[in-house]
Design a protein around this motif. Structure first.
Motif, PDB file in Angstrom:
ATOM      1  N   LEU A  37       6.105 -43.729  -9.518  1.00  0.00           N
ATOM      2  CA  LEU A  37       4.868 -44.490  -9.630  1.00  0.00           C
ATOM      3  C   LEU A  37       5.238 -45.965  -9.604  1.00  0.00           C
ATOM      4  O   LEU A  37       6.376 -46.339  -9.897  1.00  0.00           O
ATOM      5  N   GLU A  38       4.271 -46.806  -9.271  1.00  0.00           N
ATOM      6  CA  GLU A  38       4.531 -48.249  -9.207  1.00  0.00           C
ATOM      7  C   GLU A  38       3.818 -48.957 -10.361  1.00  0.00           C
ATOM      8  O   GLU A  38       2.604 -48.810 -10.532  1.00  0.00           O
ATOM      9  N   HIS A  39       4.583 -49.698 -11.149  1.00  0.00           N
ATOM     10  CA  HIS A  39       4.021 -50.370 -12.317  1.00  0.00           C
ATOM     11  C   HIS A  39       3.423 -51.719 -11.936  1.00  0.00           C
ATOM     12  O   HIS A  39       4.046 -52.525 -11.255  1.00  0.00           O
ATOM     13  N   ASN A  40       2.163 -51.940 -12.356  1.00  0.00           N
ATOM     14  CA  ASN A  40       1.486 -53.209 -12.109  1.00  0.00           C
ATOM     15  C   ASN A  40       1.629 -54.080 -13.357  1.00  0.00           C
ATOM     16  O   ASN A  40       1.116 -53.747 -14.426  1.00  0.00           O
ATOM     17  N   GLN A  41       2.340 -55.188 -13.217  1.00  0.00           N
ATOM     18  CA  GLN A  41       2.630 -56.056 -14.357  1.00  0.00           C
ATOM     19  C   GLN A  41       1.362 -56.680 -14.944  1.00  0.00           C
ATOM     20  O   GLN A  41       1.255 -56.869 -16.162  1.00  0.00           O
ATOM     21  N   LYS A  42       0.372 -56.973 -14.077  1.00  0.00           N
ATOM     22  CA  LYS A  42      -0.848 -57.634 -14.542  1.00  0.00           C
ATOM     23  C   LYS A  42      -1.727 -56.676 -15.348  1.00  0.00           C
ATOM     24  O   LYS A  42      -2.209 -57.010 -16.430  1.00  0.00           O
ATOM     25  N   THR A  43      -1.968 -55.490 -14.787  1.00  0.00           N
ATOM     26  CA  THR A  43      -2.882 -54.539 -15.448  1.00  0.00           C
ATOM     27  C   THR A  43      -2.171 -53.610 -16.414  1.00  0.00           C
ATOM     28  O   THR A  43      -2.813 -52.875 -17.170  1.00  0.00           O
ATOM     29  N   LYS A  44      -0.834 -53.621 -16.382  1.00  0.00           N
ATOM     30  CA  LYS A  44      -0.018 -52.741 -17.233  1.00  0.00           C
ATOM     31  C   LYS A  44      -0.309 -51.259 -16.965  1.00  0.00           C
ATOM     32  O   LYS A  44      -0.290 -50.429 -17.860  1.00  0.00           O
TER      33      LYS A  44
END
Length: 394
Positions: free
Chosen positions: A118-125
């Motif tokens: 999975l790809e982690h989105n730093q902004k939305t966590k």
């Protein structure tokens, strides 16, 4: 768990049955009594087991739910920005496919960690379906397209092409960098044949866990065909389900559009195909409106599990196992005449209780088998729902 409860006895089904002319209501009840209900947990368990095998071979995978492809969509992965995450599920798509895949990913990541990428989105966590850039960086070896049921095969083919048409995916597959799997909990023979004829076998590996039962297999198939065609809306193209698949399975999370249209399509201004039908309603109210399964029906099915039928099936299974001592699942299907999807659940129960043992493709008895069979043969009286029992709705 798979349920074989008589659906026509349940309160939630009575309004649907009463839409038919009185002389056709017995056939309508027979039709829904042959429907097979499968809990979502059973689907997730079997899919998880197969995905574990793929992970063992491929190391890192991306899991994507099969869904409808809409006319305005061009490609699953962005054609310009390779770092853009694809849309996991469209707003109009039934929640079932998304929920199953989310559950699968969550469960598998607990045991296999980053093997399910999975790809982690730093902004939305939050964690998202991986982009092409992420898949390249993580060295993903396989894309697994997951579905609960393949009926005609058309939707699955369109979604495969939707994935494969991207030039990067084509390049990765042709060079052997990545493999594509199509994994379905259930599939009709017609659907698998259609996919095999329309997808190059070098591009994809198709795995079906169970054969999907259809009304064509029923002893009453002729009368069911006539009933579904006569009562289908006048303008309905597929009275027997999409591409005439005539599927008789529904899940806790959704009902497939491959089942007869009178089961899943609400019609506001209704007129049956058979013009000789009298006393028809102005509107047709489906048992599974918009392919959703009413919560009331799920509750009734859960609280009315047919323990009598299960007891008979387990007794038959153990009797055969005692005589053979060891055999294969394929042989048990022939000898017990229990549908594969049911039989696998019964064997799973027996294994959990140490009544049977499974090793590879073989099923064998244990020290407890004979004692448990004897216990099952002892008659215990319980509450039994009479076949003609009827819940009035007014």
């Amino acid at each position: 768990m798979v349920s074989s409860i008589k659906k026509s006895n349940l309160p939630s089904c009575q309004n649907w049955v009463e839409q038919f002319n009185p002389e056709d209501r017995t056939d309508a009840r027979d039709l829904i009594d042959e429907l097979i209900y499968i809990e979502t947990s059973s689907v997730i368990d079997d899919l998880t087991s197969e995905i574990k095998k793929i992970i063992k071979d491929e190391e890192k995978v991306s899991i994507i739910p099969v869904r409808e492809v809409y006319k305005d969509e061009v490609s699953y992965f962005d054609l310009i920005d390779k770092s853009k995450n694809p849309v996991f599920n469209m707003p109009n798509e039934p929640l079932g496919s998304e929920a199953i895949t989310s559950n699968l990913v969550t469960r598998l990541r607990r045991g296999y960690g980053k093997s399910v990428v999975l790809e982690h989105n730093q902004k939305t966590k939050t964690y998202n379906t991986p982009s092409l850039s992420c898949m390249r960086a993580e060295k993903v070896k396989a894309i697994i397209l997951v579905d609960d049921v393949i009926g005609s095969g058309k939707r699955t083919l369109e979604f495969f092409n939707f994935i494969y048409k991207h030039k990067t995916i084509k390049s990765w597959v042709s060079s052997g960098v990545i493999k594509i799997y199509i994994l379905s909990y259930m599939a009709t023979n017609k659907g698998i044949t259609f996919l095999s004829e329309n997808i190059n076998k070098n591009l994809v590996k198709i795995i079906k866990i169970n054969k999907c039962p259809t009304f064509y297999d029923s002893l009453n198939s002729s009368k069911f065909i006539q009933l579904c065609k006569r009562y289908a809306n006048k303008n309905e193209l597929y009275p027997l389900g999409f591409k005439d698949s005539f599927v008789k399975v529904f899940f806790e999370h959704s009902a497939p559009n491959n089942m007869p249209s009178i089961l899943h399509k609400n019609i506001k201004i209704y007129k049956g195909k058979d013009e000789n039908l009298l006393m028809l309603p102005n509107q047709w109210k489906a048992l599974f409106p918009s392919r959703g399964v009413p919560r009331s029906l799920i509750v009734e099915l859960s609280s009315s599990k047919n323990t009598k039928n299960m007891k008979q099936a387990l007794r038959s299974l153990l009797k055969i196992m005692i005589s053979l001592e060891i055999t294969t699942l394929a042989n048990l299907i022939k000898l017990t005449k229990i549908e594969k999807v049911h039989l696998k659940q019964y064997i799973k129960i027996c294994v959990g209780l140490d009544i049977l043992k499974v090793q590879g493709n073989n099923v064998s008895i244990t020290n407890r088998t004979k004692n448990e069979y004897s216990a099952l043969c002892i008659s215990n009286k319980g509450i039994d729902i009479n076949e003609s029992f009827y819940y009035p709705n007014r």
